[in-house]
Scaffold this motif. Structure first.
Motif, PDB file in Angstrom:
ATOM      1  N   GLU A  17       0.814  -1.196   0.000  1.00 38.38           N
ATOM      2  CA  GLU A  17       0.000   0.000   0.000  1.00 38.38           C
ATOM      3  C   GLU A  17       0.851   1.250   0.000  1.00 38.38           C
ATOM      4  N   ARG A  18       1.989   1.148   0.674  1.00 37.82           N
ATOM      5  CA  ARG A  18       2.849   2.306   0.897  1.00 37.82           C
ATOM      6  C   ARG A  18       4.227   1.776   1.286  1.00 37.82           C
ATOM      7  N   PRO A  19       5.230   2.648   1.389  1.00 40.13           N
ATOM      8  CA  PRO A  19       6.584   2.164   1.721  1.00 40.13           C
ATOM      9  C   PRO A  19       6.617   1.277   2.969  1.00 40.13           C
ATOM     10  N   ALA A  20       5.857   1.656   3.989  1.00 39.34           N
ATOM     11  CA  ALA A  20       5.893   0.877   5.230  1.00 39.34           C
ATOM     12  C   ALA A  20       5.441  -0.565   5.006  1.00 39.34           C
ATOM     13  N   SER A  21       4.481  -0.787   4.098  1.00 35.65           N
ATOM     14  CA  SER A  21       4.025  -2.164   3.891  1.00 35.65           C
ATOM     15  C   SER A  21       5.064  -2.974   3.109  1.00 35.65           C
ATOM     16  N   ALA A  22       5.763  -2.327   2.167  1.00 33.79           N
ATOM     17  CA  ALA A  22       6.862  -3.029   1.481  1.00 33.79           C
ATOM     18  C   ALA A  22       7.959  -3.370   2.479  1.00 33.79           C
ATOM     19  N   LEU A  23       8.272  -2.404   3.328  1.00 34.44           N
ATOM     20  CA  LEU A  23       9.301  -2.628   4.348  1.00 34.44           C
ATOM     21  C   LEU A  23       8.923  -3.796   5.253  1.00 34.44           C
ATOM     22  N   GLY A  25      15.921 -16.257   9.411  1.00 29.00           N
ATOM     23  CA  GLY A  25      16.730 -16.457  10.606  1.00 29.00           C
ATOM     24  C   GLY A  25      17.719 -15.346  10.896  1.00 29.00           C
ATOM     25  N   ALA A  26      17.459 -14.155  10.377  1.00 33.01           N
ATOM     26  CA  ALA A  26      18.394 -13.041  10.593  1.00 33.01           C
ATOM     27  C   ALA A  26      18.513 -12.699  12.071  1.00 33.01           C
ATOM     28  N   ARG A  27      19.703 -12.271  12.467  1.00 33.77           N
ATOM     29  CA  ARG A  27      19.940 -11.803  13.834  1.00 33.77           C
ATOM     30  C   ARG A  27      20.147 -10.293  13.860  1.00 33.77           C
ATOM     31  N   GLN A  28      20.395  -9.726  12.685  1.00 31.81           N
ATOM     32  CA  GLN A  28      20.566  -8.280  12.568  1.00 31.81           C
ATOM     33  C   GLN A  28      19.934  -7.826  11.257  1.00 31.81           C
ATOM     34  N   ILE A  29      19.095  -6.811  11.343  1.00 32.14           N
ATOM     35  CA  ILE A  29      18.414  -6.301  10.151  1.00 32.14           C
ATOM     36  C   ILE A  29      18.608  -4.789  10.096  1.00 32.14           C
ATOM     37  N   ASP A  30      19.227  -4.322   9.014  1.00 30.83           N
ATOM     38  CA  ASP A  30      19.526  -2.895   8.873  1.00 30.83           C
ATOM     39  C   ASP A  30      18.742  -2.326   7.697  1.00 30.83           C
ATOM     40  N   MET A  31      18.075  -1.201   7.961  1.00 26.96           N
ATOM     41  CA  MET A  31      17.175  -0.634   6.961  1.00 26.96           C
ATOM     42  C   MET A  31      17.502   0.819   6.668  1.00 26.96           C
ATOM     43  N   VAL A  32      17.328   1.192   5.407  1.00 24.82           N
ATOM     44  CA  VAL A  32      17.458   2.599   5.015  1.00 24.82           C
ATOM     45  C   VAL A  32      16.224   2.981   4.216  1.00 24.82           C
ATOM     46  N   LEU A  33      15.622   4.104   4.559  1.00 24.39           N
ATOM     47  CA  LEU A  33      14.502   4.639   3.786  1.00 24.39           C
ATOM     48  C   LEU A  33      14.845   6.052   3.360  1.00 24.39           C
ATOM     49  N   ARG A  34      14.979   6.274   2.049  1.00 26.86           N
ATOM     50  CA  ARG A  34      15.220   7.639   1.569  1.00 26.86           C
ATOM     51  C   ARG A  34      13.906   8.244   1.108  1.00 26.86           C
ATOM     52  N   ASP A  35      13.714   9.514   1.409  1.00 27.36           N
ATOM     53  CA  ASP A  35      12.486  10.218   1.019  1.00 27.36           C
ATOM     54  C   ASP A  35      11.245   9.451   1.454  1.00 27.36           C
ATOM     55  N   GLY A  36      11.274   8.995   2.689  1.00 33.02           N
ATOM     56  CA  GLY A  36      10.133   8.258   3.221  1.00 33.02           C
ATOM     57  C   GLY A  36       9.934   6.909   2.553  1.00 33.02           C
ATOM     58  N   GLN A  80       8.472   3.640  10.822  1.00 32.70           N
ATOM     59  CA  GLN A  80       9.023   3.496  12.176  1.00 32.70           C
ATOM     60  C   GLN A  80       8.083   2.685  13.057  1.00 32.70           C
ATOM     61  N   ASP A  81       6.799   2.925  12.888  1.00 32.02           N
ATOM     62  CA  ASP A  81       5.806   2.180  13.664  1.00 32.02           C
ATOM     63  C   ASP A  81       5.904   0.682  13.348  1.00 32.02           C
ATOM     64  N   ILE A  82       5.996   0.351  12.076  1.00 31.57           N
ATOM     65  CA  ILE A  82       6.124  -1.064  11.661  1.00 31.57           C
ATOM     66  C   ILE A  82       7.381  -1.682  12.265  1.00 31.57           C
ATOM     67  N   VAL A  83       8.497  -0.954  12.178  1.00 27.64           N
ATOM     68  CA  VAL A  83       9.763  -1.495  12.687  1.00 27.64           C
ATOM     69  C   VAL A  83       9.675  -1.709  14.197  1.00 27.64           C
ATOM     70  N   ASN A  84       9.126  -0.743  14.904  1.00 25.71           N
ATOM     71  CA  ASN A  84       8.992  -0.896  16.358  1.00 25.71           C
ATOM     72  C   ASN A  84       8.134  -2.108  16.712  1.00 25.71           C
ATOM     73  N   ARG A  85       7.062  -2.317  15.974  1.00 29.47           N
ATOM     74  CA  ARG A  85       6.176  -3.452  16.272  1.00 29.47           C
ATOM     75  C   ARG A  85       6.866  -4.786  15.996  1.00 29.47           C
ATOM     76  N   LEU A  86       7.582  -4.859  14.877  1.00 23.83           N
ATOM     77  CA  LEU A  86       8.313  -6.095  14.586  1.00 23.83           C
ATOM     78  C   LEU A  86       9.433  -6.299  15.600  1.00 23.83           C
ATOM     79  N   ALA A  87      10.072  -5.204  15.998  1.00 25.34           N
ATOM     80  CA  ALA A  87      11.181  -5.297  16.950  1.00 25.34           C
ATOM     81  C   ALA A  87      10.685  -5.742  18.320  1.00 25.34           C
ATOM     82  N   MET A  88       9.490  -5.308  18.692  1.00 21.67           N
ATOM     83  CA  MET A  88       8.926  -5.718  19.974  1.00 21.67           C
ATOM     84  C   MET A  88       8.653  -7.218  19.980  1.00 21.67           C
ATOM     85  N   ALA A  89       8.234  -7.731  18.831  1.00 24.25           N
ATOM     86  CA  ALA A  89       7.935  -9.161  18.733  1.00 24.25           C
ATOM     87  C   ALA A  89       9.207 -10.009  18.661  1.00 24.25           C
ATOM     88  N   HIS A  90      10.335  -9.380  18.335  1.00 23.38           N
ATOM     89  CA  HIS A  90      11.592 -10.131  18.158  1.00 23.38           C
ATOM     90  C   HIS A  90      12.763  -9.464  18.864  1.00 23.38           C
TER      91      HIS A  90
END
Ligand code: ADP
Ligand code: MG
Length: 327
Positions: free
Chosen positions: A14-20, A31-42, A163-173
């Protein structure tokens, strides 16, 4: 085929956050232990996700961008799903509406491989350089679907959804490290925490919601008929004007479910004005046959076989904790 992919893409992306979200879920499934993300221009010009997961061979990568080519459906029961992905739709959908590039290397691979899909046109896999893991880059999201592009909000708004998506996934993992940058600044940096579910969660909670919450939160641990509810609930004094700090995780997946939000509201009703939302982080675990997590491709809503049972458990567990704390 291209048109079908673009239609499917509208459901999934629907939007960048859903692709992310789809990309990070793939990293978690790998099985990743570290996930690094970059978002340019939202996320409009670039969404990049790098992980240290198991990676893909050239053949797997080539298959992964084909529709319904999931590697995760072990049998045909859609209710018994332990990984986050299941439809094999995310990568082809993203590839249909953006410029997708995937670079990946398995532990056994002698080299990494890279593959590009541009607005649905798939290239050939080529040797590339990368340590073990996978890096996915999505450029020019929705360039192939201008109508969608128009619906994107400002970079700032899109970024806050991400950021909301990342925080929610991070809370679960909590056992996985996460970082998010906008290309210039680091917006989220969450180091992996220990495997102990209680201390690990509490540490991650503190990192996301603040020390104040983590030190004053009421521990929740309740069971009823095969259901288990754990986590931490905030005192009524720790509240916000929206539900952004209510983290709900069902069988390991972050959800934003009306029934669950409603149960929380019900439990706090006597202590909070109707427009205030308590901070909390709750983890509900139940047998897979008691919940359908696949109501919508974005998978943030769930359907419970016994909604009353779930609601009752949450309301009584929260009320009990609040009463113990003197409310
Ligand atoms: P799904 O997750 O539903 O299987 P996707 O389109 O999201 O479908 O991904 C297709 C396939 O690509 C996955 O099943 C997986 O095998 C592979 N894949 C995607 N991302 C990664 C990753 N980060 N690491 C390893 N494999 C991946
Ligand atoms: Mg997936």
């Amino acid at each position: 085929e291209n048109l079908i992919n673009r239609i499917a893409a509208g459901e999934v992306v629907e939007r960048p956050a859903s692709a992310l979200k789809e990309l990070v879920e793939n990293s978690l499934d790998a099985g990743a232990r570290q996930i690094d993300m970059v978002l340019r221009d939202g996320g409009r010009t670039l969404i990049a996700v790098s992980d240290d997961g198991r990676g893909m061979t050239a053949e797997e990568m080539s298959l992964a961008v084909e529709r319904h080519a999931t590697s995760k459906l072990s049998d045909d029961s859609l209710t018994d799903i332990h990984t986050l992905g299941f439809r094999g739709e995310a990568l082809p959908s993203i590839g249909a509406v953006a410029r997708l590039s995937i670079t990946s290397r398995t532990a056994a691979g002698e080299t990494a491989w890279a593959l590009r899909v541009d607005g649905g046109r798939k290239g050939a896999a080529r040797p590339a350089a990368l340590g073990r893991g996978t890096r996915v880059e999505v450029r020019d999201l929705f360039f192939a679907t201008p109508a969608r592009l128009k619906f994107l909000k400002t970079a700032r708004t899109e970024l806050s959804h991400a950021q909301d998506i990342v925080n929610r996934l991070a809370m679960a993992h909590p056992e996985v490290g996460f970082s998010l940058s906008d290309g210039t600044r680091t917006l989220i940096k969450l180091p992996p925490v220990g495997d102990d579910p209680w201390t690990g969660r509490l540490e991650r909670l503190g990192a996301i919601m603040g020390r104040d919450f983590a030190t004053n939160a009421l521990p929740i641990d309740a069971r009823r008929e095969g259901l288990r509810l754990t986590g931490y609930a905030g005192l009524p004094t720790l509240n916000r004007g929206n539900a952004q700090h209510q983290f709900l995780v069902v069988n390991g997946r972050p959800v934003r479910d009306k029934l669950l939000f409603g149960a929380v509201r019900g439990a706090y009703r006597d202590f909070l004005a109707h427009d205030r939302y308590p901070l909390l982080s709750l983890f509900l675990d139940l047998p897979p046959e008691m919940v359908d997590v696949n109501v919508h491709p974005a998978k943030t809503e769930v359907r419970f076989r016994d909604a009353g049972l779930v609601r009752g458990l949450i309301v009584s567990a929260l009320k009990h904790a609040l009463a113990e704390a003197g409310h």
